[in-house]
Structure formats: C-alpha cells, structure tokens
Write a protein that holds these residues in place. Structure first.
Motif, PDB file in Angstrom:
ATOM      1  N   PHE A  50       0.821  -1.214   0.000  1.00 58.34           N
ATOM      2  CA  PHE A  50       0.000   0.000   0.000  1.00 58.34           C
ATOM      3  C   PHE A  50       0.853   1.262   0.000  1.00 58.34           C
ATOM      4  CE2 PHE A  50      -2.678   3.147   2.300  1.00 58.34           C
ATOM      5  CZ  PHE A  50      -3.720   3.212   1.380  1.00 58.34           C
ATOM      6  N   LEU A  51       1.905   1.296   0.810  1.00 61.44           N
ATOM      7  CA  LEU A  51       2.737   2.495   0.953  1.00 61.44           C
ATOM      8  C   LEU A  51       3.327   2.991  -0.363  1.00 61.44           C
ATOM      9  CD1 LEU A  51       3.994   4.645   2.794  1.00 61.44           C
ATOM     10  CD2 LEU A  51       5.897   3.057   3.165  1.00 61.44           C
ATOM     11  N   PRO A  52       3.893   2.123  -1.218  1.00 59.57           N
ATOM     12  CA  PRO A  52       4.444   2.646  -2.482  1.00 59.57           C
ATOM     13  C   PRO A  52       3.410   3.384  -3.333  1.00 59.57           C
ATOM     14  CG  PRO A  52       5.232   0.419  -2.090  1.00 59.57           C
ATOM     15  CD  PRO A  52       4.180   0.691  -1.050  1.00 59.57           C
ATOM     16  N   LYS A  53       2.153   2.937  -3.304  1.00 54.79           N
ATOM     17  CA  LYS A  53       1.096   3.613  -4.053  1.00 54.79           C
ATOM     18  C   LYS A  53       0.858   5.005  -3.473  1.00 54.79           C
ATOM     19  CE  LYS A  53      -1.179  -0.803  -4.768  1.00 54.79           C
ATOM     20  NZ  LYS A  53      -2.358  -1.607  -4.439  1.00 54.79           N
ATOM     21  N   VAL A  54       0.819   5.098  -2.165  1.00 50.38           N
ATOM     22  CA  VAL A  54       0.600   6.392  -1.513  1.00 50.38           C
ATOM     23  C   VAL A  54       1.750   7.345  -1.845  1.00 50.38           C
ATOM     24  CG1 VAL A  54       0.419   7.567   0.719  1.00 50.38           C
ATOM     25  CG2 VAL A  54      -0.798   5.408   0.342  1.00 50.38           C
ATOM     26  N   LEU A  55       2.965   6.873  -1.700  1.00 56.67           N
ATOM     27  CA  LEU A  55       4.122   7.738  -1.976  1.00 56.67           C
ATOM     28  C   LEU A  55       4.149   8.196  -3.429  1.00 56.67           C
ATOM     29  CD1 LEU A  55       6.876   5.922   0.125  1.00 56.67           C
ATOM     30  CD2 LEU A  55       5.620   8.023   0.707  1.00 56.67           C
ATOM     31  N   ALA A  56       3.738   7.338  -4.355  1.00 59.69           N
ATOM     32  CA  ALA A  56       3.735   7.700  -5.774  1.00 59.69           C
ATOM     33  C   ALA A  56       2.663   8.739  -6.103  1.00 59.69           C
ATOM     34  CB  ALA A  56       3.527   6.451  -6.627  1.00 59.69           C
ATOM     35  N   ASN A  57       1.640   8.834  -5.276  1.00 58.95           N
ATOM     36  CA  ASN A  57       0.523   9.740  -5.559  1.00 58.95           C
ATOM     37  C   ASN A  57       0.714  11.160  -5.044  1.00 58.95           C
ATOM     38  OD1 ASN A  57      -1.007   7.838  -6.889  1.00 58.95           O
ATOM     39  ND2 ASN A  57      -2.132   7.211  -5.076  1.00 58.95           N
ATOM     40  N   HIS A  58       1.761  11.417  -4.280  1.00 60.65           N
ATOM     41  CA  HIS A  58       1.885  12.728  -3.639  1.00 60.65           C
ATOM     42  C   HIS A  58       3.295  13.284  -3.770  1.00 60.65           C
ATOM     43  CE1 HIS A  58      -2.034  12.041  -1.884  1.00 60.65           C
ATOM     44  NE2 HIS A  58      -1.620  10.847  -1.511  1.00 60.65           N
ATOM     45  N   ALA A  59       3.364  14.593  -4.001  1.00 62.89           N
ATOM     46  CA  ALA A  59       4.634  15.304  -3.968  1.00 62.89           C
ATOM     47  C   ALA A  59       4.795  15.842  -2.548  1.00 62.89           C
ATOM     48  CB  ALA A  59       4.637  16.438  -4.983  1.00 62.89           C
ATOM     49  N   ILE A  60       5.743  15.311  -1.833  1.00 64.22           N
ATOM     50  CA  ILE A  60       5.963  15.689  -0.438  1.00 64.22           C
ATOM     51  C   ILE A  60       7.321  16.360  -0.340  1.00 64.22           C
ATOM     52  CG2 ILE A  60       6.218  14.831   1.917  1.00 64.22           C
ATOM     53  CD1 ILE A  60       4.365  12.479   1.127  1.00 64.22           C
ATOM     54  N   ASP A  61       7.336  17.574   0.228  1.00 67.34           N
ATOM     55  CA  ASP A  61       8.597  18.293   0.382  1.00 67.34           C
ATOM     56  C   ASP A  61       8.604  19.065   1.698  1.00 67.34           C
ATOM     57  OD1 ASP A  61       7.106  20.665   0.002  1.00 67.34           O
ATOM     58  OD2 ASP A  61       7.640  20.811  -2.121  1.00 67.34           O
ATOM     59  N   GLU A  62       9.570  19.959   1.852  1.00 67.77           N
ATOM     60  CA  GLU A  62       9.743  20.676   3.121  1.00 67.77           C
ATOM     61  C   GLU A  62       8.615  21.660   3.413  1.00 67.77           C
ATOM     62  OE1 GLU A  62      11.663  23.050  -0.113  1.00 67.77           O
ATOM     63  OE2 GLU A  62      11.794  20.946   0.488  1.00 67.77           O
ATOM     64  N   ASN A  63       7.776  21.944   2.425  1.00 68.24           N
ATOM     65  CA  ASN A  63       6.635  22.839   2.615  1.00 68.24           C
ATOM     66  C   ASN A  63       5.329  22.073   2.840  1.00 68.24           C
ATOM     67  OD1 ASN A  63       8.148  25.265   2.197  1.00 68.24           O
ATOM     68  ND2 ASN A  63       8.202  24.740   0.036  1.00 68.24           N
ATOM     69  N   THR A  64       5.438  20.787   3.116  1.00 67.71           N
ATOM     70  CA  THR A  64       4.266  19.931   3.277  1.00 67.71           C
ATOM     71  C   THR A  64       3.928  19.744   4.755  1.00 67.71           C
ATOM     72  OG1 THR A  64       4.807  18.713   1.253  1.00 67.71           O
ATOM     73  CG2 THR A  64       3.311  17.639   2.799  1.00 67.71           C
ATOM     74  N   VAL A  65       2.637  19.792   5.028  1.00 70.24           N
ATOM     75  CA  VAL A  65       2.094  19.428   6.333  1.00 70.24           C
ATOM     76  C   VAL A  65       1.303  18.143   6.123  1.00 70.24           C
ATOM     77  CG1 VAL A  65       0.471  20.055   8.159  1.00 70.24           C
ATOM     78  CG2 VAL A  65       1.949  21.804   7.150  1.00 70.24           C
ATOM     79  N   LEU A  66       1.589  17.141   6.930  1.00 70.25           N
ATOM     80  CA  LEU A  66       0.868  15.873   6.862  1.00 70.25           C
ATOM     81  C   LEU A  66      -0.027  15.751   8.080  1.00 70.25           C
ATOM     82  CD1 LEU A  66       3.830  13.509   5.864  1.00 70.25           C
ATOM     83  CD2 LEU A  66       2.077  14.472   4.350  1.00 70.25           C
ATOM     84  N   VAL A  67      -1.293  15.410   7.844  1.00 69.26           N
ATOM     85  CA  VAL A  67      -2.251  15.207   8.925  1.00 69.26           C
ATOM     86  C   VAL A  67      -2.877  13.838   8.706  1.00 69.26           C
ATOM     87  CG1 VAL A  67      -4.355  16.038  10.049  1.00 69.26           C
ATOM     88  CG2 VAL A  67      -2.754  17.682   9.028  1.00 69.26           C
ATOM     89  N   GLY A  68      -2.919  13.027   9.741  1.00 67.13           N
ATOM     90  CA  GLY A  68      -3.549  11.724   9.626  1.00 67.13           C
ATOM     91  C   GLY A  68      -4.433  11.449  10.822  1.00 67.13           C
ATOM     92  N   HIS A  69      -5.551  10.785  10.567  1.00 66.58           N
ATOM     93  CA  HIS A  69      -6.500  10.433  11.622  1.00 66.58           C
ATOM     94  C   HIS A  69      -6.603   8.917  11.723  1.00 66.58           C
ATOM     95  CE1 HIS A  69     -10.933  10.205  13.012  1.00 66.58           C
ATOM     96  NE2 HIS A  69     -10.159  10.363  14.071  1.00 66.58           N
ATOM     97  N   SER A  70      -6.374   8.385  12.916  1.00 69.12           N
ATOM     98  CA  SER A  70      -6.551   6.965  13.195  1.00 69.12           C
ATOM     99  C   SER A  70      -5.654   6.128  12.265  1.00 69.12           C
ATOM    100  CB  SER A  70      -8.032   6.600  13.080  1.00 69.12           C
ATOM    101  OG  SER A  70      -8.290   5.314  13.568  1.00 69.12           O
ATOM    102  N   GLY A  71      -6.236   5.303  11.415  1.00 67.10           N
ATOM    103  CA  GLY A  71      -5.421   4.517  10.486  1.00 67.10           C
ATOM    104  C   GLY A  71      -4.576   5.394   9.581  1.00 67.10           C
ATOM    105  N   GLY A  72      -5.078   6.595   9.262  1.00 68.81           N
ATOM    106  CA  GLY A  72      -4.294   7.543   8.474  1.00 68.81           C
ATOM    107  C   GLY A  72      -3.095   8.074   9.231  1.00 68.81           C
ATOM    108  N   ALA A  73      -3.213   8.169  10.563  1.00 70.36           N
ATOM    109  CA  ALA A  73      -2.072   8.579  11.392  1.00 70.36           C
ATOM    110  C   ALA A  73      -1.038   7.460  11.452  1.00 70.36           C
ATOM    111  CB  ALA A  73      -2.543   8.953  12.796  1.00 70.36           C
ATOM    112  N   ALA A  74      -1.506   6.216  11.552  1.00 70.19           N
ATOM    113  CA  ALA A  74      -0.580   5.088  11.521  1.00 70.19           C
ATOM    114  C   ALA A  74       0.153   5.058  10.175  1.00 70.19           C
ATOM    115  CB  ALA A  74      -1.326   3.778  11.779  1.00 70.19           C
ATOM    116  N   LEU A  75      -0.570   5.365   9.093  1.00 69.65           N
ATOM    117  CA  LEU A  75       0.052   5.452   7.772  1.00 69.65           C
ATOM    118  C   LEU A  75       1.151   6.505   7.756  1.00 69.65           C
ATOM    119  CD1 LEU A  75       0.178   4.874   4.699  1.00 69.65           C
ATOM    120  CD2 LEU A  75      -1.682   6.546   4.438  1.00 69.65           C
ATOM    121  N   LEU A  76       0.936   7.624   8.458  1.00 72.72           N
ATOM    122  CA  LEU A  76       1.947   8.690   8.464  1.00 72.72           C
ATOM    123  C   LEU A  76       3.289   8.212   8.993  1.00 72.72           C
ATOM    124  CD1 LEU A  76       0.309  12.064   9.503  1.00 72.72           C
ATOM    125  CD2 LEU A  76       0.670  11.095   7.248  1.00 72.72           C
ATOM    126  N   LEU A  77       3.280   7.295   9.951  1.00 73.08           N
ATOM    127  CA  LEU A  77       4.552   6.775  10.455  1.00 73.08           C
ATOM    128  C   LEU A  77       5.366   6.146   9.327  1.00 73.08           C
ATOM    129  CD1 LEU A  77       3.453   5.118  13.816  1.00 73.08           C
ATOM    130  CD2 LEU A  77       4.679   7.292  13.518  1.00 73.08           C
TER     131      LEU A  77
END
Length: 178
Positions: A50-77
């Motif tokens: 699952f993780l490679p799909k998520v990483l491929a779908n988003h441009a994440i850089d130093e100007n990014t804020v990540l917010v996750g709720h519940s399972g989405g927070a576990a995904l953030l780890l």
C-alpha cells in the motif's frame, strides 16, 4: 511561499466525513494547496504494498504538512520513515504504532526506524484521547512521543470523529498548523 497539506482519513472513512472537509477549507483559505485523498485500501491492504502507491501519488517536500487520523495517522509513520525529505509538520490524530485493539492492522509495519521518522518530521504532534473507543488512546500517543519527541496533546474527545461521534470542526488543528 508555496505550502501544501495532505489529510489522510482513517480506516473505513473517506474525505467527506468528520473534520476533514472543514480543515481542508480552513487551510485553503490560509493559502495551502490541500489534498484529501480517498484510500479505500487503507488498513485493508498490507502496508508493504500500500505504501508505495501512496508515496507515488503525492509530492511531499519541506513545505508539506501531513495530517492523519486513526489509520491515516498510523500510515503517516510509514510515510515519514520512507520519504527522502523533512516535512514542515506532521500531526497524528488518534494515532497508534502498535495494535490498539484485537483487530487486524495491516497499516502497521512490523517495526519502525524511529530515527528516520524523527529526521523527516519538523514539528510533530500527537493528539490522543483518554477515552478512545478503539484503543487509539493517550497511551498510544505517549509511546510514539517517547520514541519521537514532539508534542503530545491529550484530550477527552473519544476518537475525534466517528460514525457515532460527529466531529465536524477541529479548531485545535487549525491553530496548530502554521
């Protein structure tokens, strides 16, 4: 400065529930480009695929804020461990790093490189409740805080949004995100 935010919903949820649309609007009003992706495979598909799909779908850089709720927070780890940059902020709401109850948790990795997660997170916040019905409680937040540092915020607000708990706004998140 260009700023972006990605809000990851929880297990079995979607971008249109709880406080996700409200926070998206608030951040957009403040100049953020906001993504609230729908990931029906979250916590159903093993994190290794699952993780490679998520990483491929988003441009994440130093100007990014990540917010996750519940399972989405576990995904953030996992996201924080495997990205090659340091994000501005990461906020884990009702997050957890070990099984919070007896259910299967495919979103969890068998173990974590805590040093890599710390290196990839600027400001790190853990918001948990002492009264979380799923076990995503203050003890889970404390376990992550003790490994990663940051700021732990403890409330008595259930799961911060759930089928039986409407949580349409979340002013604390709006204040925390800079």
């Amino acid at each position: 400065m260009r700023r972006n935010a990605i809000i990851f919903h929880g297990t079995g949820a979607n971008p249109g529930v709880a406080w996700y649309p409200w926070l998206g609007r608030r951040l957009t009003e403040r100049g953020y480009t906001v993504e609230i992706p729908h990931y029906p495979g979250l916590n159903a598909e093993p994190i290794a695929t699952f993780l490679p799909k998520v990483l491929a779908n988003h441009a994440i850089d130093e100007n990014t804020v990540l917010v996750g709720h519940s399972g989405g927070a576990a995904l953030l780890l996992a996201v924080l461990e495997h990205i090659g940059t340091t994000v501005s902020q990461a906020v884990l709401v009702a997050g957890y790093s070990t099984r919070p109850n007896t259910g299967e948790e495919p979103v969890l990795q068998p173990d974590y490189d805590w040093a890599a997660i710390t290196a990839h997170a600027g400001d790190l916040y853990f918001i948990n409740s002492r009264q979380d019905p799923y076990g995503c409680d203050d003890k889970q937040g404390r376990a992550m805080f003790e490994r990663l540092g940051g700021t732990q915020i403890i409330r008595d607000d259930g799961h911060f949004g759930d089928y039986g708990q409407p949580y349409e706004t979340f002013p604390l998140l709006d204040r925390l995100i800079h």
